[in-house]
Design a protein around this motif. Structure first.
Motif, PDB file in Angstrom:
ATOM      1  N   LEU A 276       5.759  51.925 -37.640  1.00 46.62           N
ATOM      2  CA  LEU A 276       5.713  53.365 -37.910  1.00 46.62           C
ATOM      3  C   LEU A 276       5.071  53.695 -39.255  1.00 46.62           C
ATOM      4  CD1 LEU A 276       9.101  54.606 -36.452  1.00 46.62           C
ATOM      5  CD2 LEU A 276       6.815  54.842 -35.490  1.00 46.62           C
TER       6      LEU A 276
ATOM      7  N   VAL B  86       1.046  56.658 -36.285  1.00 46.72           N
ATOM      8  CA  VAL B  86       1.368  56.790 -34.867  1.00 46.72           C
ATOM      9  C   VAL B  86       2.691  57.547 -34.764  1.00 46.72           C
ATOM     10  CG1 VAL B  86       2.491  54.514 -34.881  1.00 46.72           C
ATOM     11  CG2 VAL B  86       1.836  55.542 -32.713  1.00 46.72           C
ATOM     12  N   SER B  87       2.757  58.505 -33.831  1.00 44.32           N
ATOM     13  CA  SER B  87       4.007  59.255 -33.680  1.00 44.32           C
ATOM     14  C   SER B  87       5.000  58.411 -32.884  1.00 44.32           C
ATOM     15  CB  SER B  87       3.745  60.575 -32.966  1.00 44.32           C
ATOM     16  OG  SER B  87       3.458  60.327 -31.607  1.00 44.32           O
ATOM     17  N   ARG B  88       6.271  58.679 -33.091  1.00 47.07           N
ATOM     18  CA  ARG B  88       7.283  57.923 -32.354  1.00 47.07           C
ATOM     19  C   ARG B  88       7.170  58.128 -30.837  1.00 47.07           C
ATOM     20  NH1 ARG B  88      12.874  58.375 -35.844  1.00 47.07           N
ATOM     21  NH2 ARG B  88      11.932  58.454 -37.918  1.00 47.07           N
TER      22      ARG B  88
ATOM     23  N   ARG C 243       4.556  58.718 -29.057  1.00 40.86           N
ATOM     24  CA  ARG C 243       3.405  57.978 -28.550  1.00 40.86           C
ATOM     25  C   ARG C 243       3.727  56.481 -28.490  1.00 40.86           C
ATOM     26  NH1 ARG C 243      -1.952  56.955 -32.035  1.00 40.86           N
ATOM     27  NH2 ARG C 243      -2.495  55.017 -30.980  1.00 40.86           N
TER      28      ARG C 243
ATOM     29  N   VAL D  57      12.780  60.450 -31.693  1.00 41.30           N
ATOM     30  CA  VAL D  57      12.071  61.191 -32.730  1.00 41.30           C
ATOM     31  C   VAL D  57      13.049  61.821 -33.728  1.00 41.30           C
ATOM     32  CG1 VAL D  57      11.798  63.610 -32.033  1.00 41.30           C
ATOM     33  CG2 VAL D  57       9.817  62.320 -32.785  1.00 41.30           C
ATOM     34  N   ARG D  58      14.258  62.107 -33.266  1.00 41.34           N
ATOM     35  CA  ARG D  58      15.215  62.786 -34.142  1.00 41.34           C
ATOM     36  C   ARG D  58      16.068  61.833 -34.959  1.00 41.34           C
ATOM     37  NH1 ARG D  58      13.781  66.178 -30.628  1.00 41.34           N
ATOM     38  NH2 ARG D  58      13.898  68.425 -30.960  1.00 41.34           N
ATOM     39  N   ARG D  59      16.208  60.629 -34.500  1.00 45.66           N
ATOM     40  CA  ARG D  59      17.193  59.740 -35.126  1.00 45.66           C
ATOM     41  C   ARG D  59      16.643  59.063 -36.389  1.00 45.66           C
ATOM     42  NH1 ARG D  59      18.063  54.025 -32.481  1.00 45.66           N
ATOM     43  NH2 ARG D  59      18.469  53.695 -34.669  1.00 45.66           N
ATOM     44  N   ASP D  60      17.582  58.608 -37.209  1.00 45.55           N
ATOM     45  CA  ASP D  60      17.224  57.754 -38.339  1.00 45.55           C
ATOM     46  C   ASP D  60      16.981  56.340 -37.828  1.00 45.55           C
ATOM     47  OD1 ASP D  60      17.463  59.734 -40.178  1.00 45.55           O
ATOM     48  OD2 ASP D  60      19.460  59.161 -40.871  1.00 45.55           O
ATOM     49  N   ILE D  61      16.074  55.653 -38.476  1.00 45.89           N
ATOM     50  CA  ILE D  61      15.799  54.274 -38.060  1.00 45.89           C
ATOM     51  C   ILE D  61      16.442  53.315 -39.049  1.00 45.89           C
ATOM     52  CG2 ILE D  61      14.013  52.563 -37.682  1.00 45.89           C
ATOM     53  CD1 ILE D  61      12.205  54.928 -36.949  1.00 45.89           C
TER      54      ILE D  61
END
Lengths: 261, 307
Positions: free
Chosen positions: A108, A112-114, A116, A257-261
């Protein structure tokens, strides 16, 4: 576009070839075993010899024809259960394993978007799904010919085509587990448990008052018996499976897309 | 213009406040060090800057892009390089395959030049890499697309001294080209060598932002002297001496209140002035070393209560 899909697809080729060979061997073995079974015993009695829950679980309609025999031994067992579970398991590591091993940050940090990334890596599961469905029907038809049985080419081809949306839907369950759980081992266990649980609910509740509970089960929309025994192709079921897959992918993307990684 | 601005950034994990209302900015073309002990909140700050974590409160801008604007941040990442503190790549892939993927996504105009410099073993699978080799490959992926801003989390971990030196020279040359560098470290000497300005973070809070010279003069040196003959205590009776400990060795007949043969203290004044005061005695041993980071924090930035 599609750099990640291409990369993942290339990485999956080798394993997919082994998978296709393994399932083709299972297919060849099922076809090869049929004549000795059917000569040694009354296949109608063999069906009755199964306990009722198994008849229910494997949806055993008849074993007195090669089509019926393959439906149970190869397609219900090999495709609906084994491959379905394998794809759910495999998809479960798509996101969770990279997070688990710290590789997600590297991926990431690229532009690149999550959503995609999730979509492209999910799409790469098309490689094993297509590989097994290209090689196995050929092996089934050729082996049937070798033992002097004739199978409808159209039905076998249709069965494999219809299994593609089914397998993607199972992979969708794994993908969702993969974005929800950080640890690959947990995501994989949840994906396996959920897929198998849904399968049991659908098959054991069939014909009971609780039948509607199986409406969310991918297995309801893919029935090998129907294709091989009756020659009917459930296109509406295939559409439902595609819709289910799309929904699972979109929900997974939104979650990721919303979550923390 | 600032290449990176952090505005009241707060990140909370449940009850744990990992980053507490941190604000600072990094100017274009500067090397900014983010210094703090392990667990201070450095990596959490960095992972928020890259959009991996959502800020609880506040925000940050990288190259003018608000990190909460997901789409714009993805686009901005084409001009950002990032090296994680736990850099990891697909273990089944070779170094060359990894670089090809990165090249396809973000470009690789500087690939060859970086490979000459950091030389990771490209034909080997990453699973066979040492941690140093993973770091070398990471440095190539970080800079290969010629980014305007690089964010490096503990960049020299695992590098051998030779590559560390090469990396330091490379980083200075990048600054000359106008690249902005934000790097985190828990090692004071590393920050001193590389950075123009330093932000010090402790327990999630930014304690100070200073030019590196200021930090150094504040942090001081640990001085140890072991003399063959007693030295009058007057020698260390000057400003800038902290945490003084003196002793007299058993074989010396000296008054421990007035003289010493061994002493240890932290010195924050001019080291030349100190050495000028040193009486002409035969020394057994003497050393002047950088103060350990934790001591610096405790002495100059206080504990939790008075920061």
């Amino acid at each position: 576009m599609f750099e990640f899909a291409r990369y993942d697809a290339a990485k999956r080729v080798k394993g997919s070839v082994y998978l296709a060979i393994g399932l083709s061997l299972l297919a060849a073995f099922a076809v090869w075993a049929y004549p000795s079974y059917s000569q040694a015993m009354d296949m109608g009695q063999l069906r009755e010899a199964f306990p009722e829950p198994m008849i229910q679980a494997f949806n055993i309609q008849t074993m007195a024809s090669l089509e019926g025999f393959l439906s149970v031994e190869l397609y219900m067992f090999g495709w609906v259960i084994l491959l379905g579970l394998y794809l759910a398991y495999s998809a479960a590591s798509i996101v969770a394993d990279d997070i688990d091993r710290g590789r997600m940050d590297t991926l990431l940090s690229m532009p690149v978007s999550r959503p995609r990334l999730v979509f492209e890596r999910f799409a790469a599961l098309g490689v094993p799904i297509l590989a097994v469905n290209l090689l196995t029907p050929v092996v089934v038809l050729v082996s049937a010919d070798l033992i002097g049985e004739s199978l409808s080419v159209a039905d076998v081809v249709a069965l494999h085509l219809l299994s593609i949306p089914y397998l993607f839907a199972c992979a969708g369950i794994g993908l969702f587990a993969s974005v929800v759980f950080d640890r690959a081992s947990i995501a994989q266990r949840v994906a396996l448990g959920a897929t198998f649980g849904i399968y049991l609910i659908e098959s054991l509740l069939r014909g009971t008052d609780y039948e509607t509970l199986g409406v969310l089960a991918p297995m309801r929309y893919f029935d090998p018996n129907e294709v091989l025994l009756d020659g009917t192709y459930d296109l509406a079921g295939a559409a439902v499976l595609l819709g289910m897959t799309a929904t699972l992918v979109v929900v997974s993307q939104m979650w990721f897309v919303r979550r923390d990684i | 213009m600032s290449a990176l601005t952090v505005e009241d950034l707060t990140k909370r994990f449940g009850d744990v406040l990992a980053v507490d209302s941190v604000s600072f900015s990094v100017e274009e073309g500067e090397i900014f060090g983010y210094l703090g002990p392990n667990g201070a909140g450095k990596t959490t700050t960095i992972r928020t800057l890259l959009g991996f974590l959502n800020p609880t409160e506040g925000t940050a801008r990288v190259l003018g892009t608000d990190v909460r604007d997901r789409k714009a941040l993805v686009a901005a990442k084409g001009r950002i390089g990032h090296l994680s503190d736990d850099q990891a790549f697909d273990e089944q892939a070779t170094g060359a395959e990894i670089l090809d993927l990165h090249a396809a996504v973000k470009g690789d105009s500087r690939r060859d030049e970086l490979l000459d410099l950091f030389d990771p073993p490209l034909d080997r699978q990453v699973r066979d890499y040492s941690s140093g080799n993973v770091q070398r490959l990471g440095l190539v992926t970080t800079f290969m697309h010629d980014p305007d801003l690089v964010i490096l989390d503990e960049p020299t971990g695992g590098l051998d001294p030779l590559v560390k030196h090469r990396f330091a020279e490379f980083l200075r040359a990048e600054r000359e080209r106008g690249v902005t560098v934000f790097l985190s470290s828990h090692i004071l000497s590393e920050v001193r060598r590389l950075c123009d300005r330093v932000g010090v973070i402790r327990d999630g809070r930014l304690v100070t932002v200073d030019p590196v010279e200021t930090l150094l003069s504040r942090s001081g040196k640990v001085v140890r002297i072991n003399s063959a003959e007693p030295i009058p205590v007057d020698f260390v009776d000057i400003d800038g001496v902290h945490d003084l400990e003196t002793s007299v060795s058993d074989d010396q007949n000296a008054d421990p209140d007035a003289e010493f043969t061994e002493c240890t203290f932290t010195f924050t004044g001019d080291i030349n002035a100190l050495l000028g005061r040193l009486p002409d005695r035969e020394l057994v041993d003497a050393s002047i070393e950088e103060a350990p980071l934790e001591d610096v924090f405790l002495r100059f930035y206080g504990g939790d209560e008075d920061v």
